[in-house]
Design a protein around this motif. Structure first.
Motif, short mmCIF file in Angstrom:
data_model
loop_
_atom_site.label_atom_id
_atom_site.label_comp_id
_atom_site.label_asym_id
_atom_site.label_seq_id
_atom_site.Cartn_x
_atom_site.Cartn_y
_atom_site.Cartn_z
N THR A 25 0.83 -1.21 0.00
CA THR A 25 0.00 0.00 0.00
C THR A 25 0.85 1.25 0.00
N ILE A 26 0.34 2.27 -0.66
CA ILE A 26 1.04 3.55 -0.70
C ILE A 26 1.15 4.12 0.71
N ALA A 27 0.10 3.91 1.50
CA ALA A 27 0.12 4.44 2.86
C ALA A 27 1.28 3.87 3.66
N ALA A 28 1.55 2.58 3.49
CA ALA A 28 2.66 1.97 4.23
C ALA A 28 3.99 2.54 3.78
N LEU A 29 4.13 2.78 2.48
CA LEU A 29 5.38 3.34 1.96
C LEU A 29 5.59 4.76 2.48
N VAL A 30 4.51 5.54 2.48
CA VAL A 30 4.62 6.91 2.95
C VAL A 30 4.94 6.94 4.44
N SER A 31 4.32 6.04 5.18
CA SER A 31 4.59 5.99 6.62
C SER A 31 6.08 5.81 6.90
N SER A 32 6.74 5.00 6.07
CA SER A 32 8.17 4.77 6.28
C SER A 32 9.01 5.96 5.86
N SER A 33 8.42 6.87 5.08
CA SER A 33 9.17 8.04 4.60
C SER A 33 9.00 9.26 5.48
N LEU A 34 8.09 9.19 6.46
CA LEU A 34 7.86 10.29 7.36
C LEU A 34 8.61 10.05 8.65
N SER A 35 9.46 10.97 9.01
CA SER A 35 10.23 10.84 10.25
C SER A 35 10.17 12.15 11.00
N LEU A 36 9.41 12.17 12.08
CA LEU A 36 9.25 13.39 12.86
C LEU A 36 9.47 13.06 14.32
N TYR A 37 10.57 13.58 14.86
CA TYR A 37 10.92 13.33 16.26
C TYR A 37 11.07 11.84 16.55
N GLY A 38 11.40 11.04 15.56
CA GLY A 38 11.59 9.62 15.77
C GLY A 38 10.31 8.87 16.00
N GLU A 39 9.15 9.48 15.68
CA GLU A 39 7.88 8.84 15.94
C GLU A 39 7.30 8.26 14.66
N VAL A 40 6.42 7.29 14.81
CA VAL A 40 5.82 6.63 13.67
C VAL A 40 4.49 7.30 13.34
N VAL A 41 4.03 7.09 12.09
CA VAL A 41 2.74 7.60 11.69
C VAL A 41 1.67 6.67 12.22
N MET A 42 0.69 7.24 12.92
CA MET A 42 -0.37 6.43 13.50
C MET A 42 -1.59 6.46 12.61
N GLY A 43 -2.58 5.68 12.97
CA GLY A 43 -3.84 5.65 12.25
C GLY A 43 -4.75 6.77 12.70
N PHE A 137 -0.35 16.38 13.89
CA PHE A 137 -1.77 16.03 13.87
C PHE A 137 -2.18 15.61 12.46
N ALA A 138 -1.72 16.35 11.46
CA ALA A 138 -2.11 16.07 10.07
C ALA A 138 -1.67 14.69 9.61
N ILE A 139 -0.46 14.27 10.01
CA ILE A 139 0.03 13.00 9.49
C ILE A 139 -0.67 11.79 10.10
N THR A 140 -1.45 12.00 11.17
CA THR A 140 -2.24 10.89 11.68
C THR A 140 -3.35 10.52 10.71
N LEU A 141 -3.70 11.43 9.79
CA LEU A 141 -4.75 11.18 8.80
C LEU A 141 -4.22 10.57 7.51
N VAL A 142 -2.90 10.56 7.34
CA VAL A 142 -2.30 10.16 6.07
C VAL A 142 -2.63 8.73 5.66
N PRO A 143 -2.50 7.72 6.52
CA PRO A 143 -2.78 6.35 6.08
C PRO A 143 -4.16 6.18 5.45
N SER A 144 -5.18 6.79 6.05
CA SER A 144 -6.53 6.67 5.50
C SER A 144 -6.67 7.44 4.20
N LEU A 145 -6.02 8.60 4.11
CA LEU A 145 -6.13 9.42 2.90
C LEU A 145 -5.47 8.75 1.70
#
Length: 303
Positions: A25-43, A137-145
């Motif tokens: 999924t594109i969402a999974a790929l994008v999640s791995s490309s986002l790095s903010l304060y060492g935290e992961v992208v949540m749902g 806050f915005a990147i928590t919406l990314v997987p669904s978008l």
């Protein structure tokens, strides 16, 4: 008013061939490309007690307060939108009206747009949240978008890239892998036909113009990121027949004007058009100066 639609299905109706990502999924790929304060992208669901690798709970901002909206929107229009007209201004006006005036239900994409406007506009000292808070806050919406391949998904990736390009001037803790994200956006754009000028497609004139703005924003951004990172281009100019945007001035919609100072009534897109030409030249420079060509027969490198 331009209404985002499922571009993948509409292009498929006219014979457009779309490839598969083989279950990734594109969402999974994008999640791995986002790095903010060492935290992961949540749902979508955010648990305030969830502990991150940093040992701290996530800092999730609220939406911008209504009394600060004018400064955020004005800042976004003048510092971002004039150069990268990614967001449909009618959608932005309707979204602000729905959230702050009529209190109507909003989909995820308009929520994401409002948060990214606050994240990309100059910070306001009167706001308890800073741009990084709105971004997180915005990147928590990314997987669904990014669960499906649509024009809105490309706009999500481009807004993330703009934030990432700004983070180059900040600490590495706010880094976003812009090279990977812009590559995903480019492939999505090709898959839904943004690079093409096909008069047989059933888009309205407003939709066609908006698709052009999104495509050439992506083109301009991709050339800049390639130059800054020393990477190869994702697409050659010969593979593009999309026309340039035709609208050089846009009057702001009434619902958006309600949140802006009276002095701001329109957007001038001439800087956007000039930027495209500059980035086209930068891409040509990258292709002729920085890329080494190899003779397949002798193995020798040529400049």
């Amino acid at each position: 008013m331009f209404t985002p639609s499922n571009d993948l299905e509409r292009c498929a109706e006219v014979g457009h061939i779309v490839g598969s990502m083989s279950g990734i999924t594109i969402a999974a790929l994008v999640s791995s490309s986002l790095s903010l304060y060492g935290e992961v992208v949540m749902g979508d669901a955010v648990d305030s007690q969830t502990q991150h690798p940093t040992g701290r709970p996530p800092i999730i901002a609220c939406f911008p307060p209504v009394d600060l909206l004018s400064s955020y929107i004005t800042g976004y229009l003048t510092s971002v939108h004039q150069w990268y007209p990614i967001i449909d201004l009618n959608l932005l006006g309707d979204s602000l009206h729905a959230m702050y005036q009529s209190r109507e239900h909003m989909d995820l994409f308009p929520r994401f747009v409002i948060l990214m406007v606050a994240a990309l506009a100059p910070p306001n000292p009167d706001d308890m949240n800073d741009p990084a808070d709105y971004f997180r806050f915005a990147i928590t919406l990314v997987p669904s978008l990014l669960a499906s391949k649509t024009l809105d998904g490309i706009k999500v990736l481009l807004l993330l890239c703009i934030y990432g390009m700004r983070s180059w001037q900040c600490s590495a803790a706010q880094d976003v892998n812009t090279w990977e994200l812009i590559g995903m956006a480019m492939r999505l754009a090709v898959s839904i036909g943004l690079t093409r000028n096909n008069e047989k497609w059933s888009f309205t004139l407003a939709e066609v113009e908006h698709r052009r703005k999104v495509w050439w924003s992506l083109y301009s951004m991709e050339r800049y990121i390639a130059i800054m990172t020393g990477r190869i281009l994702s697409i050659r100019n010969e593979g593009i027949d999309a026309l340039m945007p035709q609208t050089l001035y846009e009057t702001l919609p009434d619902r958006l004007l309600a949140f802006l100072p009276k002095s701001l009534t329109a957007v001038d897109y001439r800087p956007f058009v000039h930027l495209i030409e500059q980035r086209r030249l930068l891409g040509d420079v990258l292709g002729t100066v920085y890329i080494t060509y190899v003779n397949r027969t002798t193995g020798e490198h040529t400049d």
